[in-house]
Design an enzyme around this catalytic site. Structure first.
Site, PDB file in Angstrom:
ATOM      1  N   GLU A  38      -8.824   4.668  -6.807  1.00  0.00           N
ATOM      2  CA  GLU A  38      -9.679   4.409  -5.649  1.00  0.00           C
ATOM      3  C   GLU A  38     -11.102   4.904  -5.857  1.00  0.00           C
ATOM      4  O   GLU A  38     -12.053   4.191  -5.584  1.00  0.00           O
ATOM      5  CB  GLU A  38      -9.134   5.153  -4.425  1.00  0.00           C
ATOM      6  N   ARG A  49     -16.251   3.505   6.996  1.00  0.00           N
ATOM      7  CA  ARG A  49     -15.168   2.547   7.155  1.00  0.00           C
ATOM      8  C   ARG A  49     -15.159   1.492   6.047  1.00  0.00           C
ATOM      9  O   ARG A  49     -14.154   0.801   5.873  1.00  0.00           O
ATOM     10  CB  ARG A  49     -15.292   1.844   8.515  1.00  0.00           C
ATOM     11  N   HIS A 102      11.439   3.329 -20.251  1.00  0.00           N
ATOM     12  CA  HIS A 102      11.702   1.927 -19.900  1.00  0.00           C
ATOM     13  C   HIS A 102      10.415   1.099 -19.889  1.00  0.00           C
ATOM     14  O   HIS A 102      10.361   0.051 -19.255  1.00  0.00           O
ATOM     15  CB  HIS A 102      12.398   1.859 -18.541  1.00  0.00           C
ATOM     16  N   TRP A 157     -17.452  -6.171   6.786  1.00  0.00           N
ATOM     17  CA  TRP A 157     -16.649  -6.169   5.562  1.00  0.00           C
ATOM     18  C   TRP A 157     -16.132  -7.593   5.441  1.00  0.00           C
ATOM     19  O   TRP A 157     -15.321  -8.039   6.253  1.00  0.00           O
ATOM     20  CB  TRP A 157     -15.502  -5.171   5.729  1.00  0.00           C
ATOM     21  N   LYS A 161     -11.772   2.084   5.158  1.00  0.00           N
ATOM     22  CA  LYS A 161     -11.007   3.232   5.629  1.00  0.00           C
ATOM     23  C   LYS A 161      -9.839   2.806   6.496  1.00  0.00           C
ATOM     24  O   LYS A 161      -8.755   3.344   6.401  1.00  0.00           O
ATOM     25  CB  LYS A 161     -11.959   4.153   6.429  1.00  0.00           C
ATOM     26  N   CYS A 208     -15.004  -3.099   8.859  1.00  0.00           N
ATOM     27  CA  CYS A 208     -16.003  -3.498   9.838  1.00  0.00           C
ATOM     28  C   CYS A 208     -16.186  -2.410  10.884  1.00  0.00           C
ATOM     29  O   CYS A 208     -15.266  -1.697  11.217  1.00  0.00           O
ATOM     30  CB  CYS A 208     -15.661  -4.789  10.563  1.00  0.00           C
ATOM     31  N   GLU A 215       0.612   8.926  -5.839  1.00  0.00           N
ATOM     32  CA  GLU A 215      -0.583   9.194  -5.027  1.00  0.00           C
ATOM     33  C   GLU A 215      -1.734   9.710  -5.898  1.00  0.00           C
ATOM     34  O   GLU A 215      -2.892   9.365  -5.676  1.00  0.00           O
ATOM     35  CB  GLU A 215      -0.221  10.191  -3.911  1.00  0.00           C
ATOM     36  N   ASN A 229     -15.021  -7.632  14.984  1.00  0.00           N
ATOM     37  CA  ASN A 229     -14.084  -7.200  13.936  1.00  0.00           C
ATOM     38  C   ASN A 229     -12.815  -8.007  14.125  1.00  0.00           C
ATOM     39  O   ASN A 229     -12.366  -8.168  15.263  1.00  0.00           O
ATOM     40  CB  ASN A 229     -13.708  -5.728  14.087  1.00  0.00           C
ATOM     41  N   GLY A 230     -12.213  -8.444  13.036  1.00  0.00           N
ATOM     42  CA  GLY A 230     -10.974  -9.203  13.158  1.00  0.00           C
ATOM     43  C   GLY A 230     -11.149 -10.603  12.620  1.00  0.00           C
ATOM     44  O   GLY A 230     -12.114 -10.892  11.902  1.00  0.00           O
ATOM     45  N   LYS A 245      -5.355   7.946  -6.134  1.00  0.00           N
ATOM     46  CA  LYS A 245      -6.640   8.625  -5.876  1.00  0.00           C
ATOM     47  C   LYS A 245      -7.618   8.326  -6.997  1.00  0.00           C
ATOM     48  O   LYS A 245      -8.783   8.040  -6.763  1.00  0.00           O
ATOM     49  CB  LYS A 245      -6.467  10.150  -5.772  1.00  0.00           C
TER      50      LYS A 245
END
Ligand code: G6P
Length: 606
Positions: A486, A27, A502, A70, A601, A2, A479, A96-97, A483
C-alpha cells in the site's frame, strides 16, 4: 473515497471550504472543486494545493460546496471534477457514489435539449433538478423529485445561485454528516472537517434529505415528510486530526498504539473475574449463548483482523468461525440461520461491501454485530449490537492503529463469548491480565524505531518481499505484506510459512528477502525449519522474534525483538514493527505515505 464539504454561515466561505477539503484529503482523490454562489466555480486536477494556486480572483460569499473526486465514471480531468452544474449555471452539485441509471436519464434530458459538458453520472443530477425547477417546483421539491428518479448510491450537496444561503444534502448509500454550529452549519462526508468547528453532528440516514441555512436545519424523507433527528455530540478531539509534529499521520498513528489499546480496553476489563464488560454486547448476551457459528466479514486490513479473530474465537470460545471479504460474501450463497452471528469489522463503518454483507445476513435472520471505530456510522446503526474501538480518527489511508484496536476488541469479544461458554476463570484471568500489559509492551517495541529504519535502509533496493508466519501470525504476514504494498508500492506477498514449499520457495534467491514472524510460541520449531529452507536458497531473512531468543542470531543479522505475551495476543505486538518497516520503506522512496496512489480511505462504492 470522494469527499464532500459544504458551509453556510456568517463567515467568508472560501477559506473554510479549502480547509475542509484539506482535512478530507486523506480519503484519497484525484481532483478538486469549489462552488460559491454568485462568485463561481473553480476546479483543478490533482492536489488541493493546485486549486489554491489557481485562485487568481477573490471569491466572496458566505456559503459554498466543495468536493474531492476519486474517479469512477470518466477520467480525472477538470471537466469531470465536481461541482457539476445545469445548463443555466445556477444549480451546482457535488456527489459521492454512483448513479446507476445515469445513461437512461441523460438520454431523456438530452432529448429535452439539456447540454452536458462532462462524462460523469453526477451531471445528470444537476440537469434533473433544473428540469424540475422548470416545471415550477421549488428548490427543495426539485431536489427530492430528482432523487426519486435516480437509482444507485449518493451522498450529495446542492447549492442554488438563487437561494445562496441554502444548501441541500441527501444520502443513499454514501455517508453524509451535518455539523451544527453557532449561526453556521456544515455538511461533510465524514466528521473530520467539521470537528474544528463543532462537535454537534447528525448522521443522515439513507433516503433522508437535509436543508441547511446558517441558523436552521431540517431533515425530510423522500416523501417530503419532516423527520426529527437528535444531534449527537462527538467525543473526538479536533487535535486528533492534526499531525502533532509527526511528518505523517501514518507514523503518528503507529506511535499512538499504546494509547489506542488503552482506549479500547478502558473500563472494559474485569481482571479478577476474568471477564469483560462490553455494554454493547450485553443487550444480545442471551442470543449469543444460543449461537453456533460466527461469520466475520471485513475488507482490507479489517479482513485480516478478522482472520486473527477466527483463531482467537475458535481456540478460546469454541465456536466455528469463518472469515470472508465483504465483496465475496455478498455475492455467494452463504448458509445462514438464526444461530449464526455475522460480525462485521470496519474502521470507517461505511465500507460498501461490508455493509451489504450485513444487510444480506440480516435478511437471512442472523444476529449482526460490529467492531467499528466511527461512532454514528452506517454499520454501527445497522448492526444489532457491537463494540466501538475508541481508537480516535484514523487519517492515514493505510490502516495501522485501527488494526491494533480491532485485534484488541476481538480479544475482548473472545473473552466475552468464551466466558459465557467453557472458558475457565483462570484462563479468562490470564488473558485479561495479558491484555492489560499490551500498551506497555507496544511502547517498548516503538523504541526500536532506529533499528527498523536501518533495516528499511539496508533493503531499500529490494523489489520483492515475502512475508511469512504461522497460526496467529499468519494473518500478520498477510497484513505486513499489504502495508508494504500500500504505502511503498513494493511487491510483497504474505504466506502461511507452511505453504512455502508449495510454491513461494521457487521465488527465493539472494535478491528476494523474506520477513518471517518467528515468535517463541507453539509453532516456533516449525518456523525455524521454514527459515532454514529459505536460507538454504540463499534468501535473506528479516525476523520478528521474541525478546531474549538467542537462537535466531545464527539465522539472521536483521532481527527485531518484541516482548513476550500469550500467543493469542502476539499479533497485537508483531504487527507494530511491520507497520514501521512499511512506513520507513515508503519514506525512503519519498512517497506520499498518508495518501498512496489509487487508494481511498473509505471505500463507499462496490
Ligand atoms: C480501504 C482502506 C483500508 C481499510 C479498508 C476497509 O481499503 O484503505 O485501510 O482496511 O478500506 O475499511 P474499513 O473502514 O471498513 O475498515
Amino acid at each position: 473515497m470522494c469527499g464532500i464539504f459544504a458551509y453556510t454561515g456568517e463567515k467568508e466561505s472560501l477559506p473554510i471550504l479549502i480547509d475542509g477539503l484539506t482535512c478530507l484529503e486523506y480519503r484519497g482523490y484525484d481532483s478538486a472543486g469549489i462552488f460559491i454562489p454568485h462568485s463561481g466555480l473553480i476546479k483543478s486536477v490533482g492536489a488541493v494545493d493546485n486549486l489554491k494556486k489557481k485562485l487568481s480572483k477573490a471569491m466572496p460569499g458566505k456559503s459554498g460546496i466543495a468536493h474531492l473526486r476519486w474517479a469512477t465514471h470518466g477520467e480525472p480531468t477538470e471537466a469531470n471534477a465536481h461541482p457539476h452544474c445545469d445548463c443555466n449555471k445556477k444549480i451546482y452539485v457535488v456527489h459521492n457514489g454512483i448513479i446507476e441509471n445515469y445513461k437512461e436519464l441523460k438520454n431523456k434530458l438530452l432529448l429535452e435539449g439539456h447540454i452536458f459538458i462532462s462524462e460523469t453520472d453526477t451531471e445528470v443530477l444537476a440537469h434533473l433538478i433544473e428540469h424540475y425547477l422548470s416545471i415550477k417546483q421549488d428548490f427543495e421539491k426539485a431536489v427530492i423529485s430528482a432523487l426519486k428518479d435516480v437509482r444507485g448510491t449518493y451522498g450529495i450537496s446542492v447549492s442554488y445561485d438563487n437561494e445562496p444561503e441554502k444548501i441541500i444534502a441527501a444520502r443513499f448509500g454514501a455517508p453524509v454528516v451535518l455539523g451544527l454550529g453557532d449561526r453556521e452549519n456544515f455538511i461533510a462526508s465524514d466528521a473530520s472537517p467539521i470537528l474544528r468547528h463543532t462537535k454537534n453532528v447528525i448522521y443522515l440516514r439513507d433516503g433522508e434529505v437535509a436543508v441547511i441555512t446558517p441558523k436552521t436545519h431540517r431533515i425530510y424523507n423522500l416523501d417530503s415528510a419532516e423527520v426529527t433527528r437528535d444531534k449527537q455530540i462527538l467525543d473526538w478531539d479536533a487535535d486528533q486530526v492534526k499531525k502533532d509534529g509527526y511528518e505523517h499521520f501514518m507514523l503518528k498513528e503507529i506511535m499512538e498504539g499504546p494509547e489506542v489499546v488503552e482506549n479500547t480496553i478502558r473500563g472494559r476489563l474485569i481482571i479478577e473475574e476474568g471477564q469483560v464488560k462490553l455494554g454493547g454486547l450485553e443487550v444480545v448476551a442471551d442470543r449469543l449463548r444460543q449461537i453456533n457459528r460466527i461469520i466475520i466479514v471485513g475488507c482490507g486490513t479489517a479482513y485480516y483482523a478478522g482472520l486473527v479473530g477466527e483463531y482467537m474465537l475458535e481456540e478460546y470460545a469454541g465456536i466455528p468461525v469463518e472469515v470472508e471479504i465483504g465483496s465475496e460474501f455478498r455475492y455467494r450463497k452463504p448458509i445462514i440461520d438464526k444461530n449464526t452471528v455475522l460480525l462485521a469489522i470496519s474502521q470507517s463503518g461505511e465500507t460498501a461491501d461490508t455493509l451489504e454483507a450485513i444487510r444480506e445476513a440480516k435478511r437471512k435472520g442472523a444476529l449482526t454485530l460490529g467492531i467499528v471505530n466511527t461512532v454514528g456510522s452506517t454499520i454501527t446503526r445497522e448492526t444489532d449490537a457491537g463494540v466501538h474501538n475508541h481508537a480516535g480518527p484514523e487519517i492515514g489511508v493505510a490502516s495501522t492503529k485501527a488494526f491494533i484496536s480491532q485485534l484488541t476488541a476481538l480479544a475482548l469479544v473472545t473473552l466475552f463469548i468464551g466466558r459465557q461458554r467453557n472458558m475457565s476463570l483462570s484462563v479468562g484471568q490470564e488473558i485479561a491480565k495479558e491484555i492489560k500489559l499490551l500498551p506497555k509492551k507496544i511502547k517498548e517495541i516503538l523504541k526500536s524505531v532506529d533499528d527498523i529504519k536501518a533495516i528499511a535502509k539496508k533493503y531499500k533496493n529490494s523489489k520483492d518481499f515475502l512475508y511469512v508466519g504461522r497460526k496467529y501470525n499468519y494473518p500478520i504476514a498477510l497484513e505486513g505484506a499489504l502495508k508494504l504494498k500500500e504505502v511503498s508500492y513494493i511487491h510483497a506477498e504474505g504466506y502461511g510459512a507452511g505453504e512455502m514449499k508449495h510454491g513461494p520457495l521457487a521465488m527465493i534467491d539472494e535478491k528476494f528477502p523474506t520477513v518471517a514472524i518467528s515468535l517463541k510460541d507453539s509453532v516456533y520449531e516449525k518456523m525455524l525449519s521454514n527459515i532454514q529452507e529459505i536460507r538454504a536458497r540463499k534468501g535473506k531473512v528479516i525476523i520478528i522474534a521474541t525478546k531474549g531468543d538467542k537462537t535466531l542470531t545464527d539465522f539472521s543479522e536483521d532481527i527485531i525483538y518484541i516482548p513476550k505475551t500469550i500467543e493469542m495476543l502476539s499479533p497485537i505486538l508483531s504487527i507494530v514493527p511491520l507497520q514501521l518497516l512499511a512506513y520507513y520503506f515508503a519514506l525512503g522512496k519519498k512517497l506520499n505515505v498518508d495518501r498512496p496512489r489509487n487508494l481511498a480511505k473509505s471505500v463507499t462504492v462496490e
